[in-house]
Design a protein around this motif. Structure first.
Motif, PDB file in Angstrom:
ATOM      1  N   ASP A  29       0.826  -1.215   0.000  1.00  0.00           N
ATOM      2  CA  ASP A  29       0.000   0.000   0.000  1.00  0.00           C
ATOM      3  C   ASP A  29       0.859   1.263   0.000  1.00  0.00           C
ATOM      4  O   ASP A  29       0.685   2.135  -0.864  1.00  0.00           O
ATOM      5  CB  ASP A  29      -0.955  -0.026   1.200  1.00  0.00           C
ATOM      6  CG  ASP A  29      -1.919   1.148   1.192  1.00  0.00           C
ATOM      7  OD1 ASP A  29      -3.052   0.985   0.725  1.00  0.00           O
ATOM      8  OD2 ASP A  29      -1.523   2.238   1.666  1.00  0.00           O
ATOM      9  N   ILE A  32       3.008   1.439  -3.601  1.00  0.00           N
ATOM     10  CA  ILE A  32       2.331   1.869  -4.824  1.00  0.00           C
ATOM     11  C   ILE A  32       1.868   3.319  -4.702  1.00  0.00           C
ATOM     12  O   ILE A  32       1.799   4.042  -5.698  1.00  0.00           O
ATOM     13  CB  ILE A  32       1.153   0.946  -5.186  1.00  0.00           C
ATOM     14  CG1 ILE A  32       0.086   0.943  -4.098  1.00  0.00           C
ATOM     15  CG2 ILE A  32       1.640  -0.471  -5.451  1.00  0.00           C
ATOM     16  CD1 ILE A  32      -1.162   0.143  -4.451  1.00  0.00           C
ATOM     17  N   ASN A  36       3.280   6.273  -7.325  1.00  0.00           N
ATOM     18  CA  ASN A  36       2.306   7.030  -8.113  1.00  0.00           C
ATOM     19  C   ASN A  36       1.974   8.384  -7.481  1.00  0.00           C
ATOM     20  O   ASN A  36       0.997   9.029  -7.875  1.00  0.00           O
ATOM     21  CB  ASN A  36       1.020   6.210  -8.269  1.00  0.00           C
ATOM     22  CG  ASN A  36       1.235   4.971  -9.118  1.00  0.00           C
ATOM     23  OD1 ASN A  36       1.196   5.012 -10.335  1.00  0.00           O
ATOM     24  ND2 ASN A  36       1.481   3.847  -8.454  1.00  0.00           N
ATOM     25  N   ILE A 154       2.518  -6.682  -7.963  1.00  0.00           N
ATOM     26  CA  ILE A 154       1.449  -5.693  -7.790  1.00  0.00           C
ATOM     27  C   ILE A 154       1.837  -4.299  -8.284  1.00  0.00           C
ATOM     28  O   ILE A 154       1.020  -3.630  -8.935  1.00  0.00           O
ATOM     29  CB  ILE A 154       0.978  -5.667  -6.329  1.00  0.00           C
ATOM     30  CG1 ILE A 154       0.191  -6.949  -6.023  1.00  0.00           C
ATOM     31  CG2 ILE A 154       0.117  -4.439  -6.042  1.00  0.00           C
ATOM     32  CD1 ILE A 154      -0.258  -7.081  -4.593  1.00  0.00           C
ATOM     33  N   THR A 158      -0.414  -2.395 -10.987  1.00  0.00           N
ATOM     34  CA  THR A 158      -1.025  -1.129 -10.553  1.00  0.00           C
ATOM     35  C   THR A 158      -0.622   0.020 -11.465  1.00  0.00           C
ATOM     36  O   THR A 158      -1.437   0.906 -11.762  1.00  0.00           O
ATOM     37  CB  THR A 158      -0.612  -0.820  -9.102  1.00  0.00           C
ATOM     38  OG1 THR A 158      -0.975  -1.910  -8.259  1.00  0.00           O
ATOM     39  CG2 THR A 158      -1.295   0.443  -8.609  1.00  0.00           C
ATOM     40  N   LEU A 170      -5.665   3.156  -7.327  1.00  0.00           N
ATOM     41  CA  LEU A 170      -4.699   2.757  -6.308  1.00  0.00           C
ATOM     42  C   LEU A 170      -5.367   2.188  -5.065  1.00  0.00           C
ATOM     43  O   LEU A 170      -4.855   1.275  -4.415  1.00  0.00           O
ATOM     44  CB  LEU A 170      -3.837   3.956  -5.884  1.00  0.00           C
ATOM     45  CG  LEU A 170      -2.789   4.500  -6.854  1.00  0.00           C
ATOM     46  CD1 LEU A 170      -2.218   5.798  -6.323  1.00  0.00           C
ATOM     47  CD2 LEU A 170      -1.691   3.476  -7.055  1.00  0.00           C
ATOM     48  N   VAL A 173      -6.505  -1.789  -4.518  1.00  0.00           N
ATOM     49  CA  VAL A 173      -5.542  -2.885  -4.343  1.00  0.00           C
ATOM     50  C   VAL A 173      -5.587  -3.442  -2.926  1.00  0.00           C
ATOM     51  O   VAL A 173      -5.748  -4.653  -2.715  1.00  0.00           O
ATOM     52  CB  VAL A 173      -4.122  -2.415  -4.683  1.00  0.00           C
ATOM     53  CG1 VAL A 173      -3.115  -3.528  -4.416  1.00  0.00           C
ATOM     54  CG2 VAL A 173      -4.052  -1.961  -6.141  1.00  0.00           C
ATOM     55  N   GLU A 301       3.722   3.001 -15.133  1.00  0.00           N
ATOM     56  CA  GLU A 301       3.680   1.557 -15.337  1.00  0.00           C
ATOM     57  C   GLU A 301       5.063   0.984 -15.586  1.00  0.00           C
ATOM     58  O   GLU A 301       5.377  -0.141 -15.178  1.00  0.00           O
ATOM     59  CB  GLU A 301       2.741   1.186 -16.478  1.00  0.00           C
ATOM     60  CG  GLU A 301       3.057   1.815 -17.824  1.00  0.00           C
ATOM     61  CD  GLU A 301       2.340   3.135 -18.043  1.00  0.00           C
ATOM     62  OE1 GLU A 301       2.085   3.501 -19.190  1.00  0.00           O
ATOM     63  OE2 GLU A 301       2.035   3.799 -17.039  1.00  0.00           O
TER      64      GLU A 301
END
Length: 522
Positions: A29, A32, A36, A154, A158, A170, A173, A301
């Motif tokens: 958590d 990601i 981003n 992941i 994501t 986001l 997930v 990505e």
């Protein structure tokens, strides 16, 4: 007898899978979200001075509250607390999808950290109470391998999802992972014995949280000047809170953390190792988010895909590491893991440039991930071996408190070092080109926040960054990143030396997992 019966009846793989997925949420958590963060910052127009706080809010809460979670789990039930944490994270992240602004999202990230606090030390504590000491090192290896596979795959998935559907995806997930773990936990994980406690050490937990929060605030403020009152005051508060915590824990009858544990050299070295590896992993994530997107012009990505190659190989190596810990001791495995992390830093420092080949970047990340997971397997066994019956939650939480402290400090200290070295490099660049420091600073002001202080707060043309008014800022930032990584790479090397000198060569007889016989008297 109930504990022994629950161990023999539990299905090993689903049990380990349930606990590993729950723990992975605490890693995936924040990861990601950090990778981003540029997209989130632009979409919600996050002020540059709040980007760092937004990125580290959940990990800061986890680090501050994890000791309380461990003690609550021992007193009221580890399984019950784990399931509650899974529900909280699910609800909070689903609500975060609809964030109208950065203020609302910041509150959600703080609540998310509160829920994830229960997913930190509790899974490892349940692993101790559910698996025999003989099988535990191998189980830890499988536990870490599952985490590695999920953490490797992941971020890539994501990144593609964010590119296709936007940053709000986001927050889908973690709920998917939490619901999977919730079902498996309810079905396969036995409840641990409950340790009767008179009260929770609220003062001790509060002092730990105050010390950590003040330290992070002080380090963040140091980016604008080390001698300023806004830097020195929080640092002084942090030191004072830490001193008061140690004094309080020595006097209270039921401390949040038994300081006698630190008399064990393996325990102390293991905590230093887990702080170091989390510090490096978190800092590398922040560095990749900036260097990859701003200097190398990689899409989200593509940055996510950097974590994918070699995932299965790392998972296999971690399973093997768990078996080697059981056969020999945590010491040699820990030393190898820390050495791999040092090698990762040296490879990155030796090859980083604005035209850096992707395979070199992937190799450095692969070595860092391999080293961190191998080290984690040895650290977990070294810490859990010290946990007496009924205190697994508190002892496991000490490990994760140290880890989350490193994870919270990593981005702050990396950004502090990047800012310092980046300024040094572009000033030298300007002097070599005959520009005054004032003229150069006017040029750098447009892009410096994106590179060193506030990742993703604005979008810039890479050509502007690399050749702004004659300055090669891309090369300057690459040099700053090289110096930063060389500086922090000393840490795993130092801890590896400490492990060699202070940890036993052979595994000691494990602590009994059954409660001691009752006695009368004091």
């Amino acid at each position: 007898m109930a504990e022994v019966r629950s161990r023999s009846e539990a299905t090993p793989l689903p049990l380990i899978l349930a606990l590993a997925i729950a723990f992975t949420v605490t890693v995936v958590d924040p990861l990601i979200f950090s990778l981003n963060l540029p997209q989130v910052s632009r979409a919600l127009e996050v002020p540059s001075q709040l980007v760092g706080l937004l990125g580290g809010a959940s990990t800061l809460v986890m680090a501050a509250a994890v000791l309380a979670a461990g003690n609550l789990g021992d007193a009221f039930g580890l399984k019950r607390l784990l399931m509650l944490g899974l529900v909280v994270v699910t609800v909070v992240d689903l609500v975060s999808i609809f964030s109208p602004g950065y203020g609302f999202l910041l509150v959600m990230r703080l609540l998310n950290g509160l829920g994830m606090t229960a997913l930190l030390g509790v899974p490892l504590a349940l692993l101790k109470t559910s698996v025999s000491s003989k099988k535990r090192p191998a189980a830890i290896g499988v536990f870490m391998a599952i985490e590695m596979v999920l953490c490797g795959s992941i971020p890539a998935v994501t990144g593609w999802a964010v590119a296709a559907a936007g940053w709000r995806v986001l927050f889908v997930v973690a709920p998917l992972l939490c619901l999977s773990s919730l079902w498996l936990t309810a079905r396969y994980v036995p409840e641990a014995p409950v340790q009767q406690r008179g009260h929770l050490d609220v003062v001790g937990v509060g002092l730990v949280g105050a010390a950590l929060l003040a330290l992070v605030v002080g380090l963040a403020a140091a980016q604008n000047g080390v001698t300023r009152p806004t830097t020195l005051l929080p640092l002084a508060i942090s030191v004072a809170a830490a001193v008061l915590f140690v004094r309080h824990e020595r006097r209270v009858p039921e401390p949040a953390l038994d300081l006698a544990l630190f008399r064990s050299r393996p325990f102390s070295v293991a905590l230093a190792a887990t702080l170091t590896l989390n510090f490096l992993v978190a800092g590398l994530g922040i560095a990749l988010g900036q260097f990859g997107s701003v200097v190398l012009s990689l899409s989200p990505e593509s940055i996510g895909l950097l974590y994918l190659p070699g995932t299965l190989l790392i998972a296999g190596a971690v399973v093997l590491a768990g078996r080697l810990v059981g056969k020999y001791s945590p010491r040699p495995v820990m030393v190898v893991g820390l050495a791999l992390m040092t090698m990762s830093g040296l490879l990155m420092a030796g090859t980083v440039s604005p035209t850096m080949a992707i395979w070199l970047l992937v190799s450095a990340i692969w070595l860092c991930n391999l080293g961190s997971l191998v080290t984690s397997a040895s650290v977990s066994e070294a810490v859990l071996a010290e946990a007496p019956s009924g205190h697994s939650g508190a002892v496991a939480s000490a490990q994760l408190a140290s880890g989350m402290t490193g994870y919270a400090f990593g981005p702050t200290i990396y950004l502090l070092l990047l800012h310092f070295f980046f300024r040094k490099e572009w000033l030298a660049d300007a002097e070599a080109r005959g520009l005054t420091a004032t003229d150069a600073e006017r040029t750098v002001d447009a892009v410096r926040g994106s590179l060193a202080l506030s990742p993703g707060s604005a979008g810039y043309d890479p050509n502007l960054i690399r050749h702004a008014s004659g300055l090669d800022l891309g090369e300057d930032f690459a040099d700053a990143l090289r110096l930063t990584i060389l500086t922090v790479s000393v840490l795993p090397l130092a801890v590896a030396v400490a492990a060699l000198l202070l940890m036993p060569r052979r595994t000691r007889a494990p602590r009994s997992d059954t409660p001691p016989p009752s006695t009368t008297g004091t």
